[in-house]
Scaffold this motif. Sequence first.
Motif, PDB file in Angstrom:
ATOM      1  N   PHE A   1      20.551  75.728  16.522  1.00  0.00           N
ATOM      2  CA  PHE A   1      21.319  74.933  17.101  1.00  0.00           C
ATOM      3  C   PHE A   1      20.642  73.460  16.869  1.00  0.00           C
ATOM      4  O   PHE A   1      19.279  73.358  16.932  1.00  0.00           O
ATOM      5  N   VAL A   2      21.245  72.406  16.772  1.00  0.00           N
ATOM      6  CA  VAL A   2      20.961  71.081  16.377  1.00  0.00           C
ATOM      7  C   VAL A   2      21.903  70.133  17.229  1.00  0.00           C
ATOM      8  O   VAL A   2      22.953  70.153  16.996  1.00  0.00           O
TER       9      VAL A   2
ATOM     10  N   GLU B   1      29.086  64.889   2.230  1.00  0.00           N
ATOM     11  CA  GLU B   1      28.090  65.059   3.070  1.00  0.00           C
ATOM     12  C   GLU B   1      28.171  66.572   3.981  1.00  0.00           C
ATOM     13  O   GLU B   1      28.369  67.066   4.865  1.00  0.00           O
ATOM     14  N   PHE B   2      27.934  67.351   2.707  1.00  0.00           N
ATOM     15  CA  PHE B   2      27.836  68.975   2.935  1.00  0.00           C
ATOM     16  C   PHE B   2      26.719  69.318   3.885  1.00  0.00           C
ATOM     17  O   PHE B   2      26.681  70.376   4.530  1.00  0.00           O
ATOM     18  N   ALA B   3      25.410  68.587   3.734  1.00  0.00           N
ATOM     19  CA  ALA B   3      24.368  68.695   4.409  1.00  0.00           C
ATOM     20  C   ALA B   3      23.405  67.712   4.767  1.00  0.00           C
ATOM     21  O   ALA B   3      23.761  66.684   3.892  1.00  0.00           O
ATOM     22  N   ARG B   4      22.761  67.879   5.506  1.00  0.00           N
ATOM     23  CA  ARG B   4      21.762  66.631   5.795  1.00  0.00           C
ATOM     24  C   ARG B   4      20.461  67.062   5.114  1.00  0.00           C
ATOM     25  O   ARG B   4      19.821  68.398   5.085  1.00  0.00           O
ATOM     26  N   ALA B   5      19.673  66.270   4.433  1.00  0.00           N
ATOM     27  CA  ALA B   5      18.597  66.579   3.472  1.00  0.00           C
ATOM     28  C   ALA B   5      17.550  66.997   4.481  1.00  0.00           C
ATOM     29  O   ALA B   5      17.152  66.237   5.525  1.00  0.00           O
ATOM     30  N   GLY B   6      16.416  67.854   4.376  1.00  0.00           N
ATOM     31  CA  GLY B   6      15.472  68.340   4.707  1.00  0.00           C
ATOM     32  C   GLY B   6      15.813  69.193   6.204  1.00  0.00           C
ATOM     33  O   GLY B   6      16.802  69.587   6.457  1.00  0.00           O
ATOM     34  N   TYR B   7      14.496  69.381   6.722  1.00  0.00           N
ATOM     35  CA  TYR B   7      14.537  70.141   8.075  1.00  0.00           C
ATOM     36  C   TYR B   7      13.639  69.764   8.826  1.00  0.00           C
ATOM     37  O   TYR B   7      12.431  69.839   8.820  1.00  0.00           O
ATOM     38  N   ASP B   8      14.108  69.229  10.044  1.00  0.00           N
ATOM     39  CA  ASP B   8      13.335  68.813  11.106  1.00  0.00           C
ATOM     40  C   ASP B   8      13.212  69.716  12.087  1.00  0.00           C
ATOM     41  O   ASP B   8      14.085  69.907  12.848  1.00  0.00           O
ATOM     42  N   LYS B   9      12.159  70.389  12.031  1.00  0.00           N
ATOM     43  CA  LYS B   9      11.608  71.545  13.226  1.00  0.00           C
ATOM     44  C   LYS B   9      11.813  71.072  14.478  1.00  0.00           C
ATOM     45  O   LYS B   9      11.916  71.663  15.477  1.00  0.00           O
ATOM     46  N   THR B  10      11.555  69.557  14.629  1.00  0.00           N
ATOM     47  CA  THR B  10      11.614  68.921  15.983  1.00  0.00           C
ATOM     48  C   THR B  10      13.122  68.975  16.422  1.00  0.00           C
ATOM     49  O   THR B  10      13.143  68.983  17.837  1.00  0.00           O
TER      50      THR B  10
END
Length: 299
Positions: free
Chosen positions: A149-150, A123-132
Amino acid sequence: MPTRLTRTAFILVLAALPSGAYAAKGKTMAEILEASTAADWRTPDPDNLLVLDLPGGRAVIELAPYFAPEHVANIRTLAREGYWNGLSINRSQDNFVVQWGDPAEDPAQAKPLGSAKAKLPAEFARAGYDKTAFHPVQDRDGWSKRAGFVQGFPAATDRKRTWLAHCYGTLGAGRGNEPDSSNGTELYVVTGQSPRQLDLNITTVGRVLQGMEHLSVLPRGTGPLGFYEKPEQRTPIVRLALASALPDAERPRLEVLRTDTATFDALVEARRNRSDDWYLHKAGHIDLCNIPISVRSPK
């Protein structure tokens, strides 16, 4: 009666003043935090808090299921079942990491995993980019297209995927050469300068909120990669538990500054261009991993 200055004379007066004397003085980090409101702070979910008790003190770690849901679920199971209790910190590499888990080299002598899973996907990364969900900072990041930051965690993105950045205090799941060879039993915390080259190469699962001083001061290992060569060099783990599983009186009481507010943006600017009296030069830049996230006890 004051004498009216011409534009040229006014410029000459400014030139005679010490550098920065006529610049507006911004607020310091302390002043921004003092003016913050209750809405600027959040209380971490106790089911996402790991409490690591060592002989020298306690570290509190917040897990990041947004980035590594399967690893976090397995870590919760291991913690609830007391997997790490009685194990040890086995590695302390200078300017890099401390790492803990089962010191047994023979698999036949390894501590049973209980009901935790032995195999997990990488789980190196989360797919996609959630700009919200992604709160960016304006500064350039040498390791990604955008940093920010997320949910309170320093992160980076290339807009195809988003990942938890390797900053000081980041918690990761150690692995072998195979990408899917981590299961959360071997955990490490970054104690040195941010090793961002590890980004996208290993599963990151959280960040230390409090108690880094108990990890960063551990004696450096004398073996390769900072591993301890003798059992007596290792630091025993008294207990590693989920806060939600502890008696109410033993749970940590913490509030963490939110990273998606105007107050946090002001704090970032205060660190980007320091207004403290000591500073003579404003940097105009800040690295993602140098942005502090304040933690306090509830008022």
